[in-house]
Design an enzyme around this catalytic site. Structure first.
Site, mmCIF file in Angstrom:
data_model
loop_
_atom_site.group_PDB
_atom_site.id
_atom_site.type_symbol
_atom_site.label_atom_id
_atom_site.label_comp_id
_atom_site.label_asym_id
_atom_site.label_seq_id
_atom_site.Cartn_x
_atom_site.Cartn_y
_atom_site.Cartn_z
ATOM 1 N N TYR A 118 76.694 46.318 47.523
ATOM 2 C CA TYR A 118 77.693 46.074 47.594
ATOM 3 C C TYR A 118 78.506 47.308 48.449
ATOM 4 C CZ TYR A 118 77.510 41.683 44.944
ATOM 5 O OH TYR A 118 76.864 40.069 44.885
ATOM 6 N N ARG A 163 75.099 34.549 44.044
ATOM 7 C CA ARG A 163 76.659 33.542 44.751
ATOM 8 C C ARG A 163 77.575 34.965 44.864
ATOM 9 N NH1 ARG A 163 78.261 30.861 39.459
ATOM 10 N NH2 ARG A 163 76.676 29.448 38.450
ATOM 11 N N ARG A 192 84.052 44.104 41.642
ATOM 12 C CA ARG A 192 85.295 44.216 42.036
ATOM 13 C C ARG A 192 86.350 44.712 40.908
ATOM 14 N NH1 ARG A 192 86.397 38.456 43.180
ATOM 15 N NH2 ARG A 192 88.633 38.732 43.522
ATOM 16 N N ASP A 251 81.929 35.373 45.907
ATOM 17 C CA ASP A 251 82.819 34.448 45.203
ATOM 18 C C ASP A 251 84.032 33.718 46.585
ATOM 19 O OD1 ASP A 251 82.954 33.930 42.170
ATOM 20 O OD2 ASP A 251 83.202 36.092 42.366
#
Lengths: 246, 246
Positions: free
Chosen positions: B111, B51, B198, B53
């Site tokens: 990422y 997933r 994050r 967000d």
């Protein structure tokens, strides 16, 4: 009362343009709302160098307004930014002479138009460039740009029904540069008619894509007839880049 | 029936994330709607590598799906793009072995997180970077990044309440590079927990901004306690950059 000149940037995506409209969110309205809050409810009107349309961006729009607030320009910028939404940036605020006028004082402007030539569509650039994955003959486009440069009656290159005003404008320079897969058009001139830059870009793309010859562009220019003109390029690639004053 | 692997990009701004939700627009839903149209009403489910967000972007998300359509992969890409909205781009479609699995077959991911350090807020970047105009000690951030690299239990660096699963992950590399006024964080690892990237970015920014020492980061990591962790950096700077398979 002091007169202030401000340089502002905005992402035009979520605006119906610069100038206040009965329906839809505008840049002018948002800045006047911010000034209203800074002036505790006293209305402060702003004057911009000119309008931009729905979806058109600005990197260097200039406005002026009169304010009695006795705060230094650097702090003024920050305060105004605080009250302004995130799609507008206040780049600078400076005190100017009382006869400075953001609209009537302009001696020229630069607009830029960004075209993305990558084969695949880039979702991150969709609001900021025109995606044009087709063949383009850049040297032919530069020939056509030379034809359009100079003082001309641009009736063939402005939106139909844009009034009876004088359509003579001077384009000082049209530059077409390639930066990786992006083509950047720069137009510098003493003024531009309604939709003129977008029609010029549409014309130059038609030339590059073999839909129009340089001779036809010259003939269209001389015809002074909008119905001869090319397609209007879409708004999202266009930026009011800089406004010049004496 | 053939199995296809597709690489997709998306601007996460107008999605409530990758995975289908009862409320809100999702990437999975839009692609499944496109496949439904390509298959004349037959439902085709997709499986993503994982997933993302609300507001998080992807430059290299990977999905798989099974389809009976006998069209070559290059045309498949184009057809699927045609039915997909403008904030999703289908980068490639290729036929793969029937045992390829976009989620279970991953051996790692990268990422990236983009931080814009310019003094002034850039309205054009607001959906694509975090604006952070404050002081940062990059070399101290790199020291903290070294502490976090390797195999660790990352309980302190994932969202609270993200279940009882094993929290041990291996970060192969954290790189922090400066490109003009943009700071780019790259995280490569065998897998990442919910909100982990994050929270790592939030931690590294706290270190760079003197709110946290490298020793405290080490102690937080060893504490295996989310309540010790730093702030979660906002979603708009984050991109799922690449997914690795054997």
């Amino acid at each position: 009362m002091k007169r202030f000149k401000a340089v502002i940037q905005y992402d035009g995506t979520n605006f119906v343009g610069y100038q206040i409209q009965p329906n839809g969110r505008t840049v002018q309205e948002e800045i006047e709302k911010a000034l209203l809050r800074m002036h505790k409810g006293d209305v402060v009107k702003i004057v911009g160098s000119g309008r931009t349309d729905t979806g058109v961006h600005a990197k260097g729009q200039v406005i002026h307004f009169d304010s009695p607030l006795a705060i230094p320009p650097a702090k003024y910028r920050k305060a105004l930014q605080t009250f302004t939404p995130y799609d507008i940036s206040i780049v600078s605020v400076e005190e100017v002479d009382a006869d400075f006028h953001a609209r009537f004082g302009t001696i020229g402007k630069e607009y830029r138009y960004f075209v993305q030539r990558s084969e695949f569509f880039d979702p991150f650039a969709r609001h900021f460039t025109l995606h044009f994955p087709y063949k383009l003959d850049i040297s032919r486009m530069r020939e056509a740009a030379d034809v359009l440069t100079g003082e001309h009656d641009f009736t063939s290159f402005c939106a139909a029904g844009s009034g009876r005003e004088d359509k003579v404008r001077t384009i000082y320079a049209i530059e077409i540069t390639e930066e990786e897969d992006t083509l950047v058009f720069s137009f510098k001139g003493n003024g531009f008619l309604y939709n003129m830059v977008r029609i010029l870009v549409g014309t130059l793309l038609d030339v590059g894509n073999d839909r129009l010859t340089v001779a036809q562009v010259k003939a269209n220019l001389e015809a002074r007839d909008r119905t001869q003109g090319a397609k209007t390029a879409p708004p999202q690639g266009l930026y009011l880049w800089e406004v010049y004053y004496k």
